[in-house]
Design a protein around this motif. Structure first.
Motif, PDB file in Angstrom:
ATOM      1  N   ARG A   1      32.851  41.772  38.151  1.00  0.00           N
ATOM      2  CA  ARG A   1      31.493  41.845  37.609  1.00  0.00           C
ATOM      3  C   ARG A   1      30.791  40.544  37.982  1.00  0.00           C
ATOM      4  NH1 ARG A   1      33.540  42.049  31.411  1.00  0.00           N
ATOM      5  NH2 ARG A   1      34.394  39.966  31.310  1.00  0.00           N
ATOM      6  N   HIS A   2      29.974  40.665  38.983  1.00  0.00           N
ATOM      7  CA  HIS A   2      29.271  39.513  39.539  1.00  0.00           C
ATOM      8  C   HIS A   2      27.884  39.980  39.931  1.00  0.00           C
ATOM      9  CE1 HIS A   2      28.224  36.401  42.534  1.00  0.00           C
ATOM     10  NE2 HIS A   2      28.964  35.623  41.771  1.00  0.00           N
ATOM     11  N   GLN A   3      26.938  39.083  39.931  1.00  0.00           N
ATOM     12  CA  GLN A   3      25.557  39.466  40.216  1.00  0.00           C
ATOM     13  C   GLN A   3      25.377  40.091  41.595  1.00  0.00           C
ATOM     14  OE1 GLN A   3      23.744  35.708  39.559  1.00  0.00           O
ATOM     15  NE2 GLN A   3      24.212  34.924  41.580  1.00  0.00           N
ATOM     16  N   ASP A   4      26.194  39.691  42.571  1.00  0.00           N
ATOM     17  CA  ASP A   4      26.052  40.219  43.926  1.00  0.00           C
ATOM     18  C   ASP A   4      26.925  41.434  44.201  1.00  0.00           C
ATOM     19  OD1 ASP A   4      24.285  38.156  44.508  1.00  0.00           O
ATOM     20  OD2 ASP A   4      25.880  36.841  45.201  1.00  0.00           O
ATOM     21  N   ARG A   5      27.995  41.600  43.416  1.00  0.00           N
ATOM     22  CA  ARG A   5      28.962  42.659  43.700  1.00  0.00           C
ATOM     23  C   ARG A   5      29.663  43.047  42.404  1.00  0.00           C
ATOM     24  NH1 ARG A   5      34.247  41.778  47.474  1.00  0.00           N
ATOM     25  NH2 ARG A   5      35.184  43.793  47.066  1.00  0.00           N
ATOM     26  N   GLU A   6      29.721  44.337  42.124  1.00  0.00           N
ATOM     27  CA  GLU A   6      30.412  44.820  40.935  1.00  0.00           C
ATOM     28  C   GLU A   6      31.210  46.055  41.297  1.00  0.00           C
ATOM     29  OE1 GLU A   6      28.292  45.405  37.340  1.00  0.00           O
ATOM     30  OE2 GLU A   6      27.286  43.478  37.435  1.00  0.00           O
ATOM     31  N   GLY A   7      32.305  46.259  40.565  1.00  0.00           N
ATOM     32  CA  GLY A   7      33.083  47.469  40.742  1.00  0.00           C
ATOM     33  C   GLY A   7      34.568  47.194  40.770  1.00  0.00           C
ATOM     34  N   ALA A   8      35.320  48.256  40.926  1.00  0.00           N
ATOM     35  CA  ALA A   8      36.776  48.177  40.938  1.00  0.00           C
ATOM     36  C   ALA A   8      37.265  47.584  42.255  1.00  0.00           C
ATOM     37  CB  ALA A   8      37.375  49.558  40.736  1.00  0.00           C
ATOM     38  N   LEU A   9      38.234  46.692  42.150  1.00  0.00           N
ATOM     39  CA  LEU A   9      38.882  46.133  43.333  1.00  0.00           C
ATOM     40  C   LEU A   9      40.163  46.888  43.659  1.00  0.00           C
ATOM     41  CD1 LEU A   9      38.462  42.315  42.602  1.00  0.00           C
ATOM     42  CD2 LEU A   9      37.088  43.752  44.119  1.00  0.00           C
ATOM     43  N   GLY A  10      40.754  47.531  42.656  1.00  0.00           N
ATOM     44  CA  GLY A  10      41.968  48.305  42.862  1.00  0.00           C
ATOM     45  C   GLY A  10      42.880  48.210  41.657  1.00  0.00           C
ATOM     46  N   VAL A  11      44.069  48.788  41.787  1.00  0.00           N
ATOM     47  CA  VAL A  11      45.076  48.741  40.735  1.00  0.00           C
ATOM     48  C   VAL A  11      46.173  47.797  41.195  1.00  0.00           C
ATOM     49  CG1 VAL A  11      46.760  50.042  39.393  1.00  0.00           C
ATOM     50  CG2 VAL A  11      44.543  51.067  39.943  1.00  0.00           C
ATOM     51  N   ALA A  12      46.398  46.760  40.410  1.00  0.00           N
ATOM     52  CA  ALA A  12      47.433  45.762  40.725  1.00  0.00           C
ATOM     53  C   ALA A  12      48.694  46.084  39.926  1.00  0.00           C
ATOM     54  CB  ALA A  12      46.940  44.364  40.375  1.00  0.00           C
ATOM     55  N   TYR A  13      49.837  45.913  40.586  1.00  0.00           N
ATOM     56  CA  TYR A  13      51.129  46.124  39.948  1.00  0.00           C
ATOM     57  C   TYR A  13      51.910  44.823  39.829  1.00  0.00           C
ATOM     58  CZ  TYR A  13      50.154  51.042  40.530  1.00  0.00           C
ATOM     59  OH  TYR A  13      49.571  52.287  40.452  1.00  0.00           O
ATOM     60  N   SER A  14      51.294  43.734  40.291  1.00  0.00           N
ATOM     61  CA  SER A  14      51.964  42.434  40.256  1.00  0.00           C
ATOM     62  C   SER A  14      50.929  41.330  40.485  1.00  0.00           C
ATOM     63  CB  SER A  14      53.023  42.355  41.363  1.00  0.00           C
ATOM     64  OG  SER A  14      52.400  42.349  42.638  1.00  0.00           O
ATOM     65  N   ASP A  15      51.350  40.097  40.244  1.00  0.00           N
ATOM     66  CA  ASP A  15      50.485  38.961  40.552  1.00  0.00           C
ATOM     67  C   ASP A  15      50.141  38.931  42.035  1.00  0.00           C
ATOM     68  OD1 ASP A  15      50.605  38.207  37.887  1.00  0.00           O
ATOM     69  OD2 ASP A  15      51.698  36.356  38.254  1.00  0.00           O
ATOM     70  N   ASP A  16      51.090  39.307  42.882  1.00  0.00           N
ATOM     71  CA  ASP A  16      50.830  39.319  44.330  1.00  0.00           C
ATOM     72  C   ASP A  16      49.689  40.263  44.677  1.00  0.00           C
ATOM     73  OD1 ASP A  16      52.848  37.455  44.815  1.00  0.00           O
ATOM     74  OD2 ASP A  16      54.345  38.990  45.233  1.00  0.00           O
ATOM     75  N   ASP A  17      49.687  41.454  44.068  1.00  0.00           N
ATOM     76  CA  ASP A  17      48.582  42.396  44.296  1.00  0.00           C
ATOM     77  C   ASP A  17      47.264  41.787  43.843  1.00  0.00           C
ATOM     78  OD1 ASP A  17      50.414  44.316  45.167  1.00  0.00           O
ATOM     79  OD2 ASP A  17      50.387  45.433  43.278  1.00  0.00           O
ATOM     80  N   LEU A  18      47.283  41.155  42.679  1.00  0.00           N
ATOM     81  CA  LEU A  18      46.061  40.544  42.150  1.00  0.00           C
ATOM     82  C   LEU A  18      45.532  39.469  43.092  1.00  0.00           C
ATOM     83  CD1 LEU A  18      43.940  40.244  39.958  1.00  0.00           C
ATOM     84  CD2 LEU A  18      45.561  38.820  38.675  1.00  0.00           C
ATOM     85  N   VAL A  19      46.419  38.666  43.631  1.00  0.00           N
ATOM     86  CA  VAL A  19      46.014  37.620  44.587  1.00  0.00           C
ATOM     87  C   VAL A  19      45.319  38.253  45.797  1.00  0.00           C
ATOM     88  CG1 VAL A  19      46.892  35.912  46.236  1.00  0.00           C
ATOM     89  CG2 VAL A  19      47.660  35.861  43.855  1.00  0.00           C
ATOM     90  N   VAL A  20      45.863  39.353  46.306  1.00  0.00           N
ATOM     91  CA  VAL A  20      45.252  40.032  47.455  1.00  0.00           C
ATOM     92  C   VAL A  20      43.839  40.508  47.102  1.00  0.00           C
ATOM     93  CG1 VAL A  20      45.401  42.066  48.950  1.00  0.00           C
ATOM     94  CG2 VAL A  20      47.438  40.691  48.512  1.00  0.00           C
ATOM     95  N   PHE A  21      43.673  41.095  45.914  1.00  0.00           N
ATOM     96  CA  PHE A  21      42.346  41.564  45.504  1.00  0.00           C
ATOM     97  C   PHE A  21      41.369  40.400  45.367  1.00  0.00           C
ATOM     98  CE2 PHE A  21      44.563  45.301  43.236  1.00  0.00           C
ATOM     99  CZ  PHE A  21      44.536  46.062  44.388  1.00  0.00           C
ATOM    100  N   LEU A  22      41.833  39.295  44.798  1.00  0.00           N
ATOM    101  CA  LEU A  22      40.953  38.141  44.643  1.00  0.00           C
ATOM    102  C   LEU A  22      40.556  37.556  45.993  1.00  0.00           C
ATOM    103  CD1 LEU A  22      42.523  36.343  41.543  1.00  0.00           C
ATOM    104  CD2 LEU A  22      40.655  37.999  41.620  1.00  0.00           C
ATOM    105  N   GLU A  23      41.497  37.536  46.928  1.00  0.00           N
ATOM    106  CA  GLU A  23      41.158  37.078  48.290  1.00  0.00           C
ATOM    107  C   GLU A  23      40.072  37.959  48.890  1.00  0.00           C
ATOM    108  OE1 GLU A  23      44.988  37.222  50.218  1.00  0.00           O
ATOM    109  OE2 GLU A  23      45.247  35.052  50.030  1.00  0.00           O
ATOM    110  N   SER A  24      40.210  39.273  48.712  1.00  0.00           N
ATOM    111  CA  SER A  24      39.216  40.197  49.280  1.00  0.00           C
ATOM    112  C   SER A  24      37.846  40.026  48.630  1.00  0.00           C
ATOM    113  CB  SER A  24      39.688  41.646  49.157  1.00  0.00           C
ATOM    114  OG  SER A  24      39.600  42.096  47.826  1.00  0.00           O
ATOM    115  N   ALA A  25      37.830  39.508  47.397  1.00  0.00           N
ATOM    116  CA  ALA A  25      36.565  39.264  46.696  1.00  0.00           C
ATOM    117  C   ALA A  25      35.994  37.897  47.024  1.00  0.00           C
ATOM    118  CB  ALA A  25      36.769  39.396  45.187  1.00  0.00           C
ATOM    119  N   GLY A  26      36.697  37.132  47.859  1.00  0.00           N
ATOM    120  CA  GLY A  26      36.175  35.837  48.284  1.00  0.00           C
ATOM    121  C   GLY A  26      36.597  34.658  47.445  1.00  0.00           C
ATOM    122  N   VAL A  27      37.573  34.841  46.568  1.00  0.00           N
ATOM    123  CA  VAL A  27      38.053  33.729  45.737  1.00  0.00           C
ATOM    124  C   VAL A  27      38.889  32.787  46.590  1.00  0.00           C
ATOM    125  CG1 VAL A  27      39.453  33.093  43.743  1.00  0.00           C
ATOM    126  CG2 VAL A  27      38.004  35.135  43.650  1.00  0.00           C
TER     127      VAL A  27
END
Length: 74
Positions: free
Chosen positions: A22-48
């Protein structure tokens, strides 16, 4: 911004957690994470930058409905 831009939602009964942005420029689902590793991948794709270092930063990541790093339903 009053709340964290990344939300890790409560675990599904079958495991995994929806991750949304939830960000002013982009909002929505990034995916379903099953581990911290998955979460890291999603955050990378969001530009973190250095996403592995922000998982416990409440200003960036909100762990909703269960504790941080818990991937199975309780």
């Amino acid at each position: 911004m009053d709340s964290a831009p990344i939300v890790v939602h409560p675990p599904f009964p079958s495991g995994g957690r929806l991750v949304s942005l939830r960000h002013q420029d982009r909002e929505g689902a990034l995916g379903v994470a099953y581990s911290d590793d998955d979460l890291v991948v999603f955050l990378e794709s969001a530009g973190v930058v250095s996403p592995e270092n922000v998982l416990d930063d409440p200003q960036l990541v909100e762990w909703s409905g269960a504790g941080a790093h818990e991937w199975r339903a309780i």
